[in-house]
Design a protein around this motif. Structure first.
Motif, short mmCIF file in Angstrom:
data_model
loop_
_atom_site.label_atom_id
_atom_site.label_comp_id
_atom_site.label_asym_id
_atom_site.label_seq_id
_atom_site.Cartn_x
_atom_site.Cartn_y
_atom_site.Cartn_z
N ALA A 295 0.81 -1.22 0.00
CA ALA A 295 0.00 0.00 0.00
C ALA A 295 0.85 1.27 0.00
CB ALA A 295 -0.92 0.02 1.22
N THR A 296 2.11 1.14 0.35
CA THR A 296 2.97 2.32 0.47
C THR A 296 4.13 2.31 -0.52
OG1 THR A 296 4.26 1.22 2.22
CG2 THR A 296 2.42 2.61 2.91
N GLY A 297 4.15 1.36 -1.44
CA GLY A 297 5.23 1.28 -2.43
C GLY A 297 4.70 0.80 -3.76
N THR A 298 5.58 0.82 -4.76
CA THR A 298 5.21 0.37 -6.10
C THR A 298 6.09 -0.81 -6.47
OG1 THR A 298 4.65 2.64 -6.75
CG2 THR A 298 5.00 1.04 -8.52
N TYR A 299 5.45 -1.96 -6.70
CA TYR A 299 6.18 -3.19 -6.96
C TYR A 299 5.57 -3.92 -8.15
CZ TYR A 299 7.93 -2.35 -2.26
OH TYR A 299 8.51 -1.78 -1.15
N GLY A 300 6.40 -4.72 -8.80
CA GLY A 300 5.93 -5.53 -9.91
C GLY A 300 5.88 -7.01 -9.60
N LEU A 301 6.50 -7.41 -8.47
CA LEU A 301 6.55 -8.82 -8.10
C LEU A 301 6.69 -8.92 -6.59
CD1 LEU A 301 6.93 -11.87 -8.93
CD2 LEU A 301 9.40 -11.40 -8.96
N VAL A 302 6.01 -9.89 -6.00
CA VAL A 302 6.09 -10.14 -4.56
C VAL A 302 6.63 -11.55 -4.36
CG1 VAL A 302 4.80 -10.21 -2.38
CG2 VAL A 302 4.07 -8.66 -4.21
N PHE B 20 1.05 -18.52 1.76
CA PHE B 20 -0.33 -18.24 1.35
C PHE B 20 -0.76 -16.84 1.78
CE2 PHE B 20 -4.97 -18.48 1.67
CZ PHE B 20 -5.29 -18.94 0.39
N GLY B 21 -0.33 -16.41 2.96
CA GLY B 21 -0.66 -15.05 3.40
C GLY B 21 -0.06 -14.00 2.49
N VAL B 22 1.20 -14.18 2.11
CA VAL B 22 1.84 -13.25 1.19
C VAL B 22 1.12 -13.26 -0.15
CG1 VAL B 22 3.97 -12.76 -0.08
CG2 VAL B 22 4.09 -13.44 2.32
N ALA B 23 0.75 -14.44 -0.63
CA ALA B 23 0.07 -14.55 -1.92
C ALA B 23 -1.31 -13.90 -1.89
CB ALA B 23 -0.05 -16.02 -2.31
N GLU B 24 -2.02 -14.03 -0.78
CA GLU B 24 -3.33 -13.39 -0.66
C GLU B 24 -3.21 -11.87 -0.77
OE1 GLU B 24 -6.92 -15.08 0.77
OE2 GLU B 24 -5.94 -15.51 -1.15
N ALA B 25 -2.20 -11.30 -0.10
CA ALA B 25 -2.00 -9.86 -0.17
C ALA B 25 -1.61 -9.43 -1.57
CB ALA B 25 -0.94 -9.43 0.85
N ALA B 26 -0.71 -10.19 -2.20
CA ALA B 26 -0.30 -9.85 -3.57
C ALA B 26 -1.51 -9.88 -4.51
CB ALA B 26 0.76 -10.83 -4.04
N LEU C 142 -4.59 -9.23 -3.84
CA LEU C 142 -5.42 -8.05 -3.62
C LEU C 142 -4.93 -6.86 -4.43
CD1 LEU C 142 -6.09 -8.10 0.24
CD2 LEU C 142 -7.74 -8.52 -1.59
N PHE C 143 -3.62 -6.81 -4.68
CA PHE C 143 -3.03 -5.70 -5.42
C PHE C 143 -2.78 -6.07 -6.89
CE2 PHE C 143 -2.36 -4.50 -1.09
CZ PHE C 143 -2.35 -3.11 -1.09
N GLY C 144 -3.27 -7.23 -7.32
CA GLY C 144 -3.14 -7.64 -8.71
C GLY C 144 -1.72 -7.95 -9.12
N LEU C 145 -0.89 -8.44 -8.18
CA LEU C 145 0.52 -8.67 -8.45
C LEU C 145 0.85 -10.17 -8.45
CD1 LEU C 145 2.08 -5.88 -6.21
CD2 LEU C 145 1.89 -5.90 -8.71
N PRO C 146 1.79 -10.59 -9.29
CA PRO C 146 2.24 -11.98 -9.27
C PRO C 146 3.08 -12.25 -8.03
CG PRO C 146 3.57 -10.72 -10.80
CD PRO C 146 2.47 -9.80 -10.33
N ASP D 289 -0.77 -14.45 -16.22
CA ASP D 289 0.06 -14.73 -15.06
C ASP D 289 -0.16 -13.71 -13.96
OD1 ASP D 289 1.23 -16.97 -16.07
OD2 ASP D 289 2.93 -15.93 -16.94
N ALA D 290 -0.25 -12.44 -14.33
CA ALA D 290 -0.36 -11.38 -13.32
C ALA D 290 -1.67 -11.47 -12.57
CB ALA D 290 -0.24 -10.01 -13.99
N HIS D 291 -2.68 -12.02 -13.21
CA HIS D 291 -3.99 -12.02 -12.56
C HIS D 291 -4.49 -13.41 -12.24
CE1 HIS D 291 -4.48 -7.71 -13.10
NE2 HIS D 291 -3.90 -7.87 -14.25
N GLU D 292 -3.60 -14.39 -12.26
CA GLU D 292 -3.99 -15.76 -11.90
C GLU D 292 -3.87 -15.89 -10.38
OE1 GLU D 292 -1.62 -18.81 -13.62
OE2 GLU D 292 -3.17 -20.32 -13.39
N HIS D 293 -4.81 -15.28 -9.67
CA HIS D 293 -4.66 -15.12 -8.22
C HIS D 293 -4.94 -16.41 -7.47
CE1 HIS D 293 -4.33 -11.06 -9.31
NE2 HIS D 293 -5.59 -10.73 -9.26
#
Length: 229
Positions: free
Chosen positions: A48-55, A157-163, A165-169, A217-221
């Motif tokens: 929420a406080t940064g700009t990222y392309g991958l988590v 799984f927790g990290v993936a759930e947050a990613a 929410l932000f539409g990130l791979p 890939d980016a939206h295969e949540h």
């Protein structure tokens, strides 16, 4: 591309940061806490406080023998919540079997393959649990439900759930410190696992440089079917 890496504890964070030079500014590494809830909260706050392309969820974990031996590295091709569900007289039912929720996230397949090739890592399902396995019976139960399980950990799984929410791979990278099953601390190889984690992250920037996720890939949540991992 800026990358957010989330570990559970400072020792894992430090192992990751050792892979990067002092001038590396495109990778942010944080120790987000133990367990899926803490990991999700910390990841969401950072996103929420940064700009990222991958988590990336990263750290050490327990390996399922013989797929993931001690000090080996595993890159997840599926991140699965292994104990998010209900016990029934017929056995365990994932939350998706109850008609709601998500139990699986799929990292970008091309990126998983490229990173595994570069690091010599195994690919497979990484299970997220809230209670670490301590018996052979529990290990066998998890393998029966998730035949492709390679590693058990507590945050992916927790990290993936947050990613999601932000539409990130998302990626999950784990180095194996111990075998899943009866807990034998004398047999654990935490130092070797942390060193392997550093080595794997030493290849991450080269693999991700210039990589752009495909729309799928980016939206295969999440996958609601909850089939075997």
């Amino acid at each position: 591309m800026n990358i957010l890496v989330v570990t559970a504890v400072p020792a894992e964070r430090d192992a990751v940061t050792r892979a990067f030079g002092p001038d590396e500014s495109a990778v942010t590494v944080l120790a987000g806490g133990v367990g899926p809830a803490a990991a999700a909260a910390s990841t969401a706050r950072a996103l929420a406080t940064g700009t990222y392309g991958l988590v990336v969820s990263a750290g050490i974990g327990g390996g399922f023998a013989p797929v993931a031996p001690l000090a080996s590295v595993v890159v997840a091709d599926a991140v699965v919540a292994a104990d998010l569900g209900a016990e029934t007289p017929e056995g365990y039912v994932p939350v998706t079997g109850l008609g709601f929720g998500t139990v699986e996230h799929r990292p970008p397949a091309a990126l998983v393959r490229a990173l595994a090739d570069a690091t010599g890592a195994t690919t497979g399902t990484v299970l997220t649990v809230s209670t670490v396995t301590g018996t052979a019976a529990r290990a066998a139960e998890l393998r029966a439900r998730h035949p492709r399980a390679a590693v058990e950990a507590m945050e992916g799984f927790g990290v993936a759930e947050a990613a999601a929410l932000f539409g990130l791979p998302v990626l999950e990278i784990r180095a194996v410190s111990n075998a899943v099953g009866p807990r034998d601390r004398d047999a654990w190889r935490i130092g070797d696992a942390l060193a392997a984690l550093t080595g794997a992250f030493g290849k991450l920037r080269a693999v991700t440089e210039g990589w752009t996720p495909h729309e799928h890939d980016a939206h295969e949540h999440g996958h609601g079917a909850g089939g075997p991992g």
